[in-house]
Design a protein around this motif. Structure first.
Motif, PDB file in Angstrom:
ATOM      1  N   MET A   1       0.575  -1.238   0.126  1.00 39.67           N
ATOM      2  CA  MET A   1      -0.099  -0.024  -0.025  1.00 39.67           C
ATOM      3  C   MET A   1       0.978   1.258   0.019  1.00 39.67           C
ATOM      4  N   TYR A   2       1.974   1.377   0.656  1.00 38.55           N
ATOM      5  CA  TYR A   2       2.668   2.161   0.980  1.00 38.55           C
ATOM      6  C   TYR A   2       3.365   2.704  -0.422  1.00 38.55           C
ATOM      7  N   LYS A   3       3.713   1.705  -1.148  1.00 39.66           N
ATOM      8  CA  LYS A   3       4.486   1.902  -2.504  1.00 39.66           C
ATOM      9  C   LYS A   3       3.519   2.536  -3.376  1.00 39.66           C
ATOM     10  N   LYS A   4       2.355   2.361  -3.403  1.00 40.66           N
ATOM     11  CA  LYS A   4       1.229   2.801  -4.262  1.00 40.66           C
ATOM     12  C   LYS A   4       1.333   4.251  -3.893  1.00 40.66           C
ATOM     13  N   GLN A   5       1.493   4.744  -2.592  1.00 40.77           N
ATOM     14  CA  GLN A   5       1.237   6.059  -2.269  1.00 40.77           C
ATOM     15  C   GLN A   5       2.420   6.790  -2.587  1.00 40.77           C
ATOM     16  N   LEU A   6       3.519   6.195  -2.274  1.00 41.64           N
ATOM     17  CA  LEU A   6       5.019   6.804  -2.650  1.00 41.64           C
ATOM     18  C   LEU A   6       5.048   7.059  -4.232  1.00 41.64           C
ATOM     19  N   ARG A   7       4.693   6.082  -4.994  1.00 42.36           N
ATOM     20  CA  ARG A   7       4.669   6.142  -6.286  1.00 42.36           C
ATOM     21  C   ARG A   7       3.859   7.338  -6.938  1.00 42.36           C
ATOM     22  N   ALA A   8       2.644   7.565  -6.273  1.00 39.37           N
ATOM     23  CA  ALA A   8       1.630   8.421  -6.714  1.00 39.37           C
ATOM     24  C   ALA A   8       2.236   9.849  -6.244  1.00 39.37           C
ATOM     25  N   ILE A   9       3.161   9.898  -5.351  1.00 41.17           N
ATOM     26  CA  ILE A   9       3.792  11.253  -4.886  1.00 41.17           C
ATOM     27  C   ILE A   9       4.816  11.319  -5.708  1.00 41.17           C
ATOM     28  N   ILE A  10       5.611  10.649  -6.038  1.00 42.48           N
ATOM     29  CA  ILE A  10       6.756  10.685  -6.765  1.00 42.48           C
ATOM     30  C   ILE A  10       6.428  11.061  -8.281  1.00 42.48           C
ATOM     31  N   ARG A  11       5.375  10.615  -8.740  1.00 47.00           N
ATOM     32  CA  ARG A  11       4.968  10.732 -10.166  1.00 47.00           C
ATOM     33  C   ARG A  11       4.253  12.232 -10.184  1.00 47.00           C
ATOM     34  N   ALA A  12       3.601  12.639  -9.119  1.00 44.75           N
ATOM     35  CA  ALA A  12       3.136  14.088  -9.032  1.00 44.75           C
ATOM     36  C   ALA A  12       4.218  15.193  -8.858  1.00 44.75           C
ATOM     37  N   SER A  13       5.343  14.601  -8.788  1.00 46.76           N
ATOM     38  CA  SER A  13       6.481  15.789  -8.320  1.00 46.76           C
ATOM     39  C   SER A  13       6.869  16.245  -9.822  1.00 46.76           C
ATOM     40  N   ALA A  14       6.696  15.539 -11.255  1.00 45.87           N
ATOM     41  CA  ALA A  14       6.672  16.219 -12.244  1.00 45.87           C
ATOM     42  C   ALA A  14       5.884  17.643 -12.385  1.00 45.87           C
ATOM     43  N   PHE A  15       4.795  17.739 -11.398  1.00 45.46           N
ATOM     44  CA  PHE A  15       4.133  18.845 -11.749  1.00 45.46           C
ATOM     45  C   PHE A  15       4.272  19.981 -10.845  1.00 45.46           C
ATOM     46  N   GLY A  16       5.380  19.974  -9.912  1.00 43.81           N
ATOM     47  CA  GLY A  16       5.510  21.146  -9.166  1.00 43.81           C
ATOM     48  C   GLY A  16       6.718  20.735  -8.063  1.00 43.81           C
ATOM     49  N   ASP A  17       6.567  21.773  -7.070  1.00 43.36           N
ATOM     50  CA  ASP A  17       7.665  21.476  -6.072  1.00 43.36           C
ATOM     51  C   ASP A  17       7.328  20.685  -4.869  1.00 43.36           C
ATOM     52  N   VAL A  18       6.868  19.182  -5.297  1.00 48.95           N
ATOM     53  CA  VAL A  18       6.336  18.125  -4.179  1.00 48.95           C
ATOM     54  C   VAL A  18       7.392  17.623  -3.474  1.00 48.95           C
ATOM     55  N   ARG A  19       7.060  17.576  -2.343  1.00 45.42           N
ATOM     56  CA  ARG A  19       8.073  16.797  -1.256  1.00 45.42           C
ATOM     57  C   ARG A  19       7.477  15.900  -0.392  1.00 45.42           C
ATOM     58  N   ILE A  20       8.271  14.930   0.122  1.00 46.04           N
ATOM     59  CA  ILE A  20       7.582  13.915   1.013  1.00 46.04           C
ATOM     60  C   ILE A  20       8.003  14.173   2.287  1.00 46.04           C
ATOM     61  N   LEU A  21       6.999  13.950   3.148  1.00 49.23           N
ATOM     62  CA  LEU A  21       7.334  14.087   4.736  1.00 49.23           C
ATOM     63  C   LEU A  21       6.956  12.886   5.497  1.00 49.23           C
ATOM     64  N   LEU A  22       7.870  12.299   6.147  1.00 45.26           N
ATOM     65  CA  LEU A  22       7.557  10.895   7.063  1.00 45.26           C
ATOM     66  C   LEU A  22       7.190  11.122   8.301  1.00 45.26           C
ATOM     67  N   PRO A  23       5.928  10.672   8.814  1.00 45.62           N
ATOM     68  CA  PRO A  23       5.444  10.688  10.144  1.00 45.62           C
ATOM     69  C   PRO A  23       6.155  10.048  11.088  1.00 45.62           C
ATOM     70  N   LEU A  24       5.999  10.444  12.228  1.00 45.86           N
ATOM     71  CA  LEU A  24       6.429   9.493  13.503  1.00 45.86           C
ATOM     72  C   LEU A  24       7.622   8.792  13.456  1.00 45.86           C
TER      73      LEU A  24
END
Lengths: 569, 82
Positions: A366-389
């Motif tokens: 499930m996590y991989k799907k989310q990370l892939r979605a965010i990484i792909r979205a990074s082509a469209f702006g200044d997207v960054r990833i933040l890891l909780p806890l």
């Protein structure tokens, strides 16, 4: 007291005017003279177009081009050749204009609501609005005249139609209450643009209130007070005046940079739950998204959103923010957040259980799907990833490894993404704080989550009333932790932000300035306020306050120092 | 008949406002205007057909104009969609 969704901030006191829903009842007939019905229909459409043009003009002045454009497309829709052909066919077959219109609109409305695309789905509402307006013209139904409402009127309606909102005189309407809609509905957008306090989605409110009742509309908290006593009226009258004055004062800060009184430039971002909130952050003049709480995409549904759906949502946020930062926190769930399909085990102590990044790393597919979605979205702006806890370096390395693997896969397939995608760490546990120097070497940025940090540093459950007194950011232990985290970030040369409530707290802000916080992320409605407070401090004034605080032993003493000094600026 | 392939630049796809503008403009011409997208043909004079097609951002479409004033119609359609 009645609850609803606060959709336009502020306080209004006044007398109720119930906008009656028109009866659009008609007897469907199928033995009509086609020529006569066709003429009736065409006349009604002409009237509809004229009315709608007026509404669009009004909206253009009161709200803006975009809203006006949407209303204008209602005209194009009613003139649609495809729709007209269908309606004319039914009329030619002897149906009355009303029933021909209703059945064709019904068909199109169903077609839109069954679309997969969210934006297309919403168009069903437009078809519904068009149908009702044309029907009311055909039936000669009378609309309650809002334009002549006296001063201090509270409008109460099932829903406000575009033509109703066009008649609102904002000097006389002091509040709006409806039974449907939310922050992003047409009524809410209009109410905010006109600065009329509004509470929407209050069940059966048109039945509960009567014309002439006195009510208080608290749009900031989404609450209605029925037949208030004199004390309440006085209290809210004062709140209203203060609110209006404060709003005026804050307007000065629209479009300005966020700087301290001595010119240190800081970043001021917004916290969001979805892309609707992102629009709100722009409206509130935020400089980007500091915290996208993605768990809200997973709530209130029966299965997890797939990669494509998440990608569309993240991409949209990136596009809305136009190259401004969009910091997306990966799924932050635990036993306290009820998402049944995630099948999170019952835990005795869920705040110390499998939550945040721990849960993500345990559910990698499930996590991989989310990370892939965010990484792909990074082509469209200044997207960054933040890891909780996060509590250890190892967790960050594991996620980085997953990210690298996904990036390699995407490169092979030729899918675009930002190769320099930044990965940050939420600093919200005692462990993370103690190894902040080590984490600073692994992370591209820090974001301090003060709500959780306070609870974990103080070892006090936020939800437990008996220990609530310990959950204060002003505790020396919490303040020292914040200071240390910022120091470690500075030493490693990475930016440090804060996305908890403390970032917009006027008492905390001087400390944060003194410690060297780079980025403040606050709720949309607090953006201008935070910018104002930041502008009132110079670094040296803030340092003085920080010095006094560092010499204090107790929380009470710190609160006293902060309050005394806040009032000096 | 004249035709031209193009990519929808708006990331949000062809939604209500642009669709309305296109249908409104095309309605004035005396030629058939068709959009080929994802295997189906859409009447560009119908906002409802355009919207129901859910044309996504960055996707390719083919515009065909067939009739008396096809040249002008194509020119205006391209102007609106660019």
């Amino acid at each position: 007291m009645l609850k609803g969704i606060g959709s336009s901030e502020g306080y209004g006191i006044g007398k109720v005017l119930i906008v009656k829903e028109q009866s659009l009842y008609f007897v469907p007939r199928s033995d009509c003279d086609p020529e006569r019905e066709l003429e009736r229909y065409k006349k009604a459409v002409d009237e509809f177009c004229n009315k709608t043009k007026q509404v669009a003009e009004h909206l253009k002045e009161a709200v803006g081009e975009q809203e006006a454009g949407i209303i204008n497309s209602h005209i194009v829709m009613i003139k649609d050749p495809y729709m007209n052909e269908e309606i004319e066919k039914l009329i030619q077959a002897g149906h009355c204009a009303e029933s021909a219109l209703a059945s064709v609109c019904h068909k199109f409305s169903n077609m839109f609501s069954s679309a997969k695309d969210e934006l297309t789905k919403q168009r069903a509402v437009d078809v519904h609005d068009i149908k009702n307006t044309v029907l009311s013209i055909l039936l000669g139904a009378e609309e309650t005249d809002i334009s002549s409402a006296p001063e201090n009127t509270i409008l109460v309606a099932k829903d406000l139609t575009p033509s109703m909102t066009a008649c609102i005189n904002k000097d006389n309407i002091s509040g709006i209450i409806t039974e449907t809609g939310g922050r992003t509905s047409h009524s809410a957008i209009i109410a905010r643009a006109m600065e009329i306090p509004a509470v929407l989605s209050v069940e059966n409110i048109t039945g509960i209130l009567s014309n002439g009742d006195t009510v208080i509309v608290n749009g900031s908290d989404g609450v209605i007070i029925q037949s208030p006593n004199e004390e309440q009226i006085e209290e809210y009258a004062k709140k209203r005046v203060d609110f209006i004055e404060e709003r005026k004062a804050l307007y000065e800060f629209v479009g300005r940079e966020t700087t301290t009184a001595d010119g240190i430039k800081l970043e001021l971002l917004g916290n969001i739950r979805n892309t609707h909130d992102a629009v709100n952050v722009i409206e509130c003049d935020g400089e980007g998204i500091g915290l996208f709480r993605t768990e809200f995409l997973f709530m209130g549904r029966s299965s997890a959103p797939d990669e494509e759906e998440q990608f569309e949502e993240y991409k949209r946020a990136a596009i809305i923010m136009k190259n401004k930062p969009v910091i997306i926190r990966t799924l932050d769930v635990g036993g306290d957040k009820a998402i049944p399909y995630l099948k999170i085990k019952k835990e005795d102590n869920y705040f110390l259980g499998c939550r945040g990044v721990r849960y993500c790393l345990k559910n990698k597919s499930m996590y991989k799907k989310q990370l892939r979605a965010i990484i792909r979205a990074s082509a469209f702006g200044d997207v960054r990833i933040l890891l909780p806890l996060v509590t250890s370096v190892d967790e960050v390395r594991q996620v980085r490894k997953m990210i690298q693997k996904i990036m390699d896969e995407l490169s092979q397939k030729g899918v675009a993404y930002n190769k320099n995608l930044k990965v940050g760490v939420m600093m919200e546990t005692s462990a993370a704080c103690l190894v902040a120097d080590l984490l600073a070497k692994e992370a591209d940025f820090f974001s301090i989550g003060t709500n959780d940090l306070t609870q974990y540093i103080m070892c006090a459950d936020r939800g437990n009333a008996d220990v609530a007194y310990l959950c204060s950011t002003y505790n020396p232990a919490v303040i020292r932790s914040i200071k240390y985290i910022i120091e470690c970030g500075k030493n490693a040369g990475i930016p440090v932000g804060m996305c908890g409530e403390a970032a917009s707290d006027k008492y905390m802000i001087p400390l944060l300035i003194s410690f060297g916080l780079d980025e403040f992320s606050v709720n949309g409605s607090s953006v201008l306020y935070t910018r104002k407070v930041i502008s009132q401090w110079t670094k040296s004034q803030a340092d003085e306050v920080a010095k006094l605080v560092s010499e204090a032993d107790t929380e009470q003493e710190i609160v006293r120092i902060l309050k005394e000094n806040a009032n000096k600026t | 008949m004249v035709s031209k392939e193009l990519t929808i630049l708006s990331d949000d796809g062809l939604h209500m406002r642009p669709a309305g503008e296109l249908a409104d403009a095309m309605g004035k011409y005396n030629c058939d205007v068709t959009i080929d997208y994802d295997g189906s043909s859409i009447d560009a004079k119908s906002i409802i057909q355009i919207m129901a097609a859910c044309i996504k951002g960055r996707s390719k479409i083919l515009i065909r104009c067939d009739g008396k004033d096809e040249e002008q119609a194509l020119k205006e359609a391209l102007k609106i969609l660019d």
